[in-house]
Enzyme design. Structure first.
Site, PDB file in Angstrom:
ATOM      1  N   CYS B  10       3.198   7.932   0.994  1.00 28.14           N
ATOM      2  CA  CYS B  10       2.110   8.086   1.945  1.00 28.14           C
ATOM      3  C   CYS B  10       2.654   7.940   3.367  1.00 28.14           C
ATOM      4  CB  CYS B  10       1.016   7.055   1.690  1.00 28.14           C
ATOM      5  SG  CYS B  10       1.596   5.367   1.803  1.00 28.14           S
ATOM      6  N   CYS B  13       4.435   4.722   4.549  1.00 32.20           N
ATOM      7  CA  CYS B  13       5.817   4.484   4.148  1.00 32.20           C
ATOM      8  C   CYS B  13       6.780   5.089   5.173  1.00 32.20           C
ATOM      9  CB  CYS B  13       6.073   5.087   2.769  1.00 32.20           C
ATOM     10  SG  CYS B  13       4.856   4.590   1.555  1.00 32.20           S
TER      11      CYS B  13
END
Lengths: 336, 77
Positions: B10, B13
């Site tokens: 996502c 991150c």
């Protein structure tokens, strides 16, 4: 208390901008101003308050509560925690594996994942602000039941047979007690009020920053429906007499992938315009909870058969909810 | 030191990995930052909330994009 937003919209649309009351455009504008201001204020206040209360709730703690429960309790706990635990769908996979490798049954884990997108603080706040507490309560009960029944059916069909092999192995090891499961020692320390405040304000910034545009889009769509679809059009064309309107709603919701934030204002308009409650709910749940991006992610831990099974279970669930609600809503909301 | 940013891909991150690289170069720490998306590896670390950060194979942080102070703490050991 919420009347202040009606007043605000009156003042902005009719007095300041000088729109004539009763025209379609003015109607739509009024709806937009009232709902956006109401929702955004409610969101900021309520997210903060809720976050204060649940600052110490995290997935490790939830897993600890759910583990080693009786199965039946497990489904309700899974679904209930799915509703209240702060959780971003990008964590679905780690959560799934964390639960599975701790020996939590597939159905219980999926009860969590089914309910999580349907019920969250944003959805509840918006429903309460737009459609009242009776409807909110019904929505929450349905969200939990969709999760619980979905999980139960999965376990009855022994869905764990079709996990990806590494996930299945982790589950079996946990069941036979090879892998040591987490204990209470992993639980976080007690939080001070200051920690809670810090958490709550970062939650408000994070969530409102993420969803404000969805609120605007959702309310704009809702306003357009509100101002431009003739009164009673839905009731005449898609009324509860037409049984097929429920599956049609579910199918229509499928390709639309959205979060609850954008859908709920639309839902309000649909209901106000006479679309039966069950059909509306079926459409909205299908939009919110059955999303392709989510399914593609789950492929990493599940075989296609299991994914397909979950998909069918969800769709059938939404239809059943829709039909039941269409049948009972005339009594349920008679006084509302 | 070897730093792994754990997460299934996502946006948070990416933010985490970038933030760590930035702080590392400011502090002049020689850190090799790597993003790990393999669910099996994430499971072995027993991580349930992402993004998470492991330093030299040890899980040090999970559940959020770490603050600057946290990152500084992770890098200075």
């Amino acid at each position: 208390m919420l009347a202040i937003f009606t007043w605000l919209a009156d003042w902005i649309v009719y007095r300041s901008l000088g729109f004539e009351e009763g025209t379609r455009l003015a109607d739509a504008m009024h709806f937009f101003v009232e709902d956006t201001s109401k929702i955004l204020v409610l969101l900021v206040v309520m997210i903060y308050v809720i976050a204060l209360a649940r600052a110490s709730l995290n997935l490790e703690r939830v897993r600890y509560y759910i583990q080693h429960r009786h199965r039946l309790t497990g489904y309700f706990l899974g679904s209930g925690f799915g509703a209240i635990t702060p959780f971003c769908s990008c964590s679905s996979i780690p959560l799934f594996l964390g639960f599975t490798s701790a020996g939590i049954p597939l159905g219980v884990t999926m009860a969590f994942l089914f309910t999580s997108p349907i019920i969250n603080e944003v959805a509840v706040i918006m429903l309460w602000g737009l459609l009242g507490w009776q409807f909110t309560l019904v929505y929450v009960v349905i969200g939990v039941l969709v999760g619980v029944s979905g999980g139960m059916i999965l376990d009855l069909l022994r869905g764990e047979r079709w996990l990806q092999s590494f996930a299945a192995k982790a589950y079996q090891q946990a069941e036979s007690g090879v892998q040591n499961s987490p204990d209470a020692g992993d639980l976080p320390q007690k939080l001070t009020l200051k920690d809670r405040h810090r958490f709550a304000s970062s939650e408000v910034r994070d969530i409102v920053g993420r969803i404000w545009k969805w609120v605007l889009i959702g309310v704009a769509l809702g306003s357009a429906l509100h101002g431009f679809v003739p009164e009673g059009w839905f009731a005449q064309n898609l009324g509860s007499g037409q049984w097929w309107s429920v599956p049609a709603g579910v199918l229509a919701g499928l390709p639309l992938y959205s979060n609850a934030t954008a859908v709920i204002p639309v839902m309000e308009s649909l209901i106000v315009k006479g679309l039966p409650v069950g059909t509306t709910l079926a459409f909205c749940m299908s939009t919110v909870a059955a999303s392709f991006p989510e399914f593609i992610m789950l492929k990493q831990v599940m075989q296609y058969r299991l994914l397909g099974l979950i998909f069918v279970i969800l769709l059938l669930n939404f239809m059943v909810v829709g039909w039941i609600m269409n049948a009972v809503s005339p009594w349920l909301f008679a006084g509302a | 030191m070897r730093i792994e940013v754990l997460g299934t891909g996502c946006k948070k991150c990416d933010t985490t990995a970038d933030a760590i690289r930035e702080v590392a170069s400011e502090l002049g720490v020689d850190a090799e930052v790597e993003k790990v998306t393999d669910p099996q590896v994430i499971m072995q670390y027993q991580v349930m909330s992402t993004p998470a950060v492991a330093v030299d194979g040890q899980l040090r942080h999970s559940g959020s994009v770490p603050t600057r102070e946290t990152i500084t703490g992770l890098l200075s050991q």
